[in-house]
Design an enzyme around this catalytic site. Sequence first.
Site, PDB file in Angstrom:
ATOM      1  N   GLY A 110      -7.869  21.863   2.781  1.00 60.66           N
ATOM      2  CA  GLY A 110      -8.282  21.457   4.359  1.00 60.66           C
ATOM      3  C   GLY A 110      -7.610  22.609   5.335  1.00 60.66           C
ATOM      4  CB  CYS A 156     -41.277  23.287  11.396  1.00 64.21           C
ATOM      5  SG  CYS A 156     -42.242  22.542  12.842  1.00 64.21           S
ATOM      6  N   PRO A 186      -7.429  24.796  -2.172  1.00 63.27           N
ATOM      7  CG  PRO A 186      -6.459  27.211  -2.342  1.00 63.27           C
ATOM      8  CD  PRO A 186      -6.534  25.714  -3.054  1.00 63.27           C
ATOM      9  NE  ARG A 201     -19.536  25.094   7.795  1.00 61.49           N
ATOM     10  CZ  ARG A 201     -18.942  25.527   8.731  1.00 61.49           C
ATOM     11  NH1 ARG A 201     -19.330  26.638   9.574  1.00 61.49           N
ATOM     12  NH2 ARG A 201     -17.841  25.007   9.055  1.00 61.49           N
TER      13      ARG A 201
END
Length: 448
Positions: free
Chosen positions: A263, A372, A298, A340
């Site tokens: 995190g 599109c 990690p 993302r």
Amino acid sequence: MTSTLYTDPTPNDLLASRPSLRMDPRDGLLFEDVPVEHIARELGTPCWITGAGTLRRRAADLKAAFTARDLPMSFHFAMKAQDHQATLRILKDCGYGVDIVSGGEMARALAAGIAPEAIVFSGVGKSDQELRAAIAARIGQINVESVEELYRLAALAEEAPSSDGFRIRVTLRVNPDVDAQTHDKISTGRADDKFGIAYDQALSLYVEAQKFRAIHVIGLAVHLGSQMLAAEPFRRGYERLAEMVRALRSQGQTVEIVDCGGGLGISYRDEIAPAPDMLAGVIAETLGGLDVTIGLEPGRWLAAPTGLFITRVIETKAGNPARGTPDFLIVDGGMNDLARPAMYDSWHGIVPVSPTLAHDTLKPWHVVGPVCESSDVFARNRPLPTKLQRGDLVAFLDAGAYGSVMSSTYNSRPFVAQALVDNGRWSCIRKRQSIAELIAAETLPDWL
């Protein structure tokens, strides 16, 4: 121009804070001393570039923060962030295992030479087939996410008895009901998130789990969320686990491992991102005196700064000054490649590749892709060189985590090529998929 004129950092601001990148006056943008333009010319665009030296350096820096505090650690890379064989092999050589969330990831890890005992299996939806495969491979640890999964795993383990008394090692993943103070879609430790066992149920389940003969319950696990930038959520979550360890031991239970998940966040834009020493300090304060092995998984912190996404400008399109709309920069990479920004409104730095643009005046651009969908937008009002034009290359920064692994072939856009740079040298590590290869994966029923 200086960044004080803009909300966002300028390209030069971004490069100044990323030691693996520099702008050469002749060759343009260099990544680990390899000209990005050379790779784009050979592989075409869009393409991904991963930095091996950057990955090794970050892997060493993370370990060093915990070594300095003399903590008994095990490190497993959360390979959902980046699952290429080259990445896994590099981290294996750095002494890392892997954290997986699917049977496919387990197969990838084993193919990369990761030892079964160095694999941790997390995830809320493990199928029977995946659990059987994990038991057969004798992986190092399964993080159980629910009461139902525990009983199902125990039954499957009973079906696969071993002649040497092997029992699959299990931790219970606890949901501590802690807000990670991150984006809603990457927070995993709140009571209404789908992950983990409610902390007020985990103690009794831990005791109950001792009755299963084919599994060995060894500890507790937690993962609070991703891109976490503050110490307090980590501290609250780990303090809750420490309380649970002490409570279990007071009942005569053995706890060998506390798996802290991952995190730790990075600075994509201008966030004040903590160094690994912050996390090491919190873990030392909360868990360091418990005489347990501490697991860490990690993903983003290791992988994100190791990746670039390179695109070429297809077209510039005039905005509408009367409405305050800036010009559009339309690039050949889309949301199918780098998802993302469309998924979480994520921010990625964007810099020009050409040295002639490095000192150009800046103006705001909307940077968009060719897919599109209205959500195929990478940036709005981003300060970039005024003279950017058709054919110019731009690089998206910090794309090494949840970048290429999330790519799709939406709009029949094939998977793009990927390169590995390693302190002055480079190689293609995934060739560009062709349209013919994309279509060849499909079949028609014989009645059509």
